[in-house]
Design a protein around this motif. Sequence first.
Motif, mmCIF file in Angstrom:
data_model
loop_
_atom_site.group_PDB
_atom_site.id
_atom_site.type_symbol
_atom_site.label_atom_id
_atom_site.label_comp_id
_atom_site.label_asym_id
_atom_site.label_seq_id
_atom_site.Cartn_x
_atom_site.Cartn_y
_atom_site.Cartn_z
ATOM 1 N N ARG A 225 0.847 -1.199 0.000
ATOM 2 C CA ARG A 225 0.000 0.000 0.000
ATOM 3 C C ARG A 225 0.877 1.241 0.000
ATOM 4 O O ARG A 225 1.755 1.396 0.864
ATOM 5 C CB ARG A 225 -0.933 0.000 1.222
ATOM 6 N N LYS A 226 0.607 2.120 -0.951
ATOM 7 C CA LYS A 226 1.388 3.355 -1.063
ATOM 8 C C LYS A 226 1.023 4.307 0.072
ATOM 9 O O LYS A 226 -0.137 4.370 0.499
ATOM 10 C CB LYS A 226 1.121 4.014 -2.414
ATOM 11 N N ASP A 227 2.006 5.025 0.555
ATOM 12 C CA ASP A 227 1.786 5.971 1.656
ATOM 13 C C ASP A 227 1.149 7.244 1.110
ATOM 14 O O ASP A 227 1.783 8.297 1.014
ATOM 15 C CB ASP A 227 3.114 6.277 2.357
ATOM 16 N N GLU A 228 -0.128 7.100 0.750
ATOM 17 C CA GLU A 228 -0.898 8.213 0.185
ATOM 18 C C GLU A 228 -2.261 8.267 0.864
ATOM 19 O O GLU A 228 -2.614 7.402 1.671
ATOM 20 C CB GLU A 228 -1.085 8.018 -1.329
ATOM 21 N N GLY A 229 -3.056 9.281 0.502
ATOM 22 C CA GLY A 229 -4.414 9.391 1.006
ATOM 23 C C GLY A 229 -5.312 8.313 0.423
ATOM 24 O O GLY A 229 -4.942 7.592 -0.509
ATOM 25 N N TYR A 230 -6.523 8.226 0.933
ATOM 26 C CA TYR A 230 -7.457 7.154 0.553
ATOM 27 C C TYR A 230 -7.991 7.359 -0.863
ATOM 28 O O TYR A 230 -8.313 8.472 -1.274
ATOM 29 C CB TYR A 230 -8.629 7.130 1.531
ATOM 30 N N ARG A 231 -8.090 6.247 -1.596
ATOM 31 C CA ARG A 231 -8.740 6.231 -2.914
ATOM 32 C C ARG A 231 -9.700 5.043 -2.947
ATOM 33 O O ARG A 231 -9.275 3.886 -2.882
ATOM 34 C CB ARG A 231 -7.711 6.103 -4.041
ATOM 35 N N GLY A 232 -10.991 5.340 -3.023
ATOM 36 C CA GLY A 232 -12.011 4.307 -2.913
ATOM 37 C C GLY A 232 -12.367 3.652 -4.221
ATOM 38 O O GLY A 232 -13.546 3.621 -4.610
ATOM 39 N N LYS A 233 -11.373 3.113 -4.904
ATOM 40 C CA LYS A 233 -11.599 2.391 -6.158
ATOM 41 C C LYS A 233 -10.383 1.512 -6.408
ATOM 42 O O LYS A 233 -9.407 1.536 -5.638
ATOM 43 C CB LYS A 233 -11.804 3.366 -7.313
#
Length: 643
Positions: A518-526
């Motif tokens: 998991r990339k250390d980024e904000g949430y992406r719901g797709k």
Amino acid sequence: MSRSALFGMGIRILRGHQICEPSRIQLLPPTACLTSLQSLFLRRQSSSAIAREYDDSGIEDEPTLTALQLGRLADLQQRVSAENSKFGKQRIIAEYPDLRRILEYVYDPTLRTHLTYTSYKNYVKSLPHGPPWIDPPEDIFELFDKLSRRSITGNIAKNIVHSFLAENEIIHDPSLMDVFGRLLDRNLVAGFGANTLKLVEWPQHGEPPNDKERIQPTTSCNSNTLSLAAPKPTKPGESSSALGSSFVNTTPIHPKASYLDKFEVALGKSLEPPFDSLFKGGSQWYASRKLDGVRCITFLDLLIPFNSASSTDPLEVLSIHFVSRTGKPFTSLAKLQEQLLHLSHLPGLRKWLDVDPTIVEEQPEGVVKRLILDGEVCVMKRKTEEELITSQARDDGSVADTMWIANDPFVEDFSSTVSAMRRSDTIQHLNYFLFDVLSFAELDNKTSIQQPGLGKRFGERIEDIRHLGAWLNGKLDEVGVHEKMVKDLKQIKVVGVKDVEGMVERAAREGWEGIILRKDEGYRGKRSNDIRKFKKWLDAEYQVLALDTSSMRLSINGTFGEHEALANVWIEHEGHRVSVGSGFTADQRIKYAKNPEQIVGKWITVEYFSESDSMERSQKGNKGKSLRFPRIKMVWEEGKRGM
């Protein structure tokens, strides 16, 4: 009345009750048939006589007591839903003292029916002539008591429910069936909760009832007596049932928020070596085991009161709801639900909810906010001796060897997990591995929201998970709970290709499902490249086109014998037919050979090592791809995969 007249009338009664067709009645011994008809006729005469006693109150001959109750519940729902004030709701509820017992039952979290309305309806649809008649209980409370105590289960329980609905003339009225279904699911959605119900000032014994009360009997009756006595009074705020907790049983996702058929969550894309592309642009990643379980998203609805004295006060949990990644509700997680209830006291919870701009519902006493937990439910099994040997810790100090428990004696049991999650029976032993905690606004909008307190990167959300999990398990220790279900899925920060390769090697060595990055980024719901999954075995869903059978020597219950059995099924991969014969149990092979309709046309999950070049050409004349070493992982007999 003559025997022939009684028989003719009985046919009509039985048809009305959906007991059986005339041809099936003729199979009964004449004396037994007439005895049953006489009993049913006398029961109906008795009901009509009881109703006539209350003609001056407006009760008609036709509806039964249970039908009247359900009709009253529908009326109550409509009136309360149209009322905004809490006091007004209490006043309306007090006009229905005959419904008090059933309302307190629905809002009692200690009682469960272990049967869903959907399961009952699907069972009825599967039987061309309807379920067989079994003498039903006298009233709805006796029925629910038998279901709650599990003195009736499985298809017998469904047959008795069906007979009860037919006996009480509910089965042909869609509105009454809908109310009954909500009661069975203990999900009345009546516009009020347990707290409102506990504050209702019910009429005291001896007070003259109003017009609506006068026409209705109480919920306590039998076939020969009927009483208008009010329930034993209690003081406002007291509960006459096991409503010690204000918790309301599972409710659906609120209609003002997200709809299940549009539900989406974060999903990953497959990853193949080499892994250099992961670190282009300086991207940072966290890795974890890919678990072989069922994705489970948890909705915790909590009331934020307007008059809260302190932001550290415990909150009230209004509902806990579990759904799959496709939005399908789960009903077998009551024990997990009990443990999650303690999160109402979680330090910092109020702060998490206050920054979420989405209000699920406004209530007179406050607003409802929602917290999201995302994870994987796994039912575990003990490893075999061979698995224990291959999974021995190497203790070489590598990042890979910190990913999971050294010498862990348990492994996920995927088929048992799916089977348990499908049922309504409470799963007694499970692990819920958390890998995300989110605001409802971000889940609902399917993206990270850039405002104070939100928009957290994955690394920050990992810290939230650790805080939540550590506090909850400490709280469960305090109250004496030994088997803790919520687990913190360990996330390891990877800094380069060598780390990823070491993790892949350990996954292959121990037979894991794979690894997730998991990339250390904000949430992406797709589905996105922010989540990447590497699996030793790939899998995909396919529809079964046909099957082949053959005579096979199989062991059934420890005895070998020749059986006509399923040899393989046929699927289509990129325009080419592929045979899949591995992975079936002996019982499955015999069952599907006898009943091919239970698998042909259904969807299956097939595991395979990789794609291979097909020796055949497609209809377009192109050489395509086939599958190497395909094997059955799961058969979705209900049709398509729903988890």
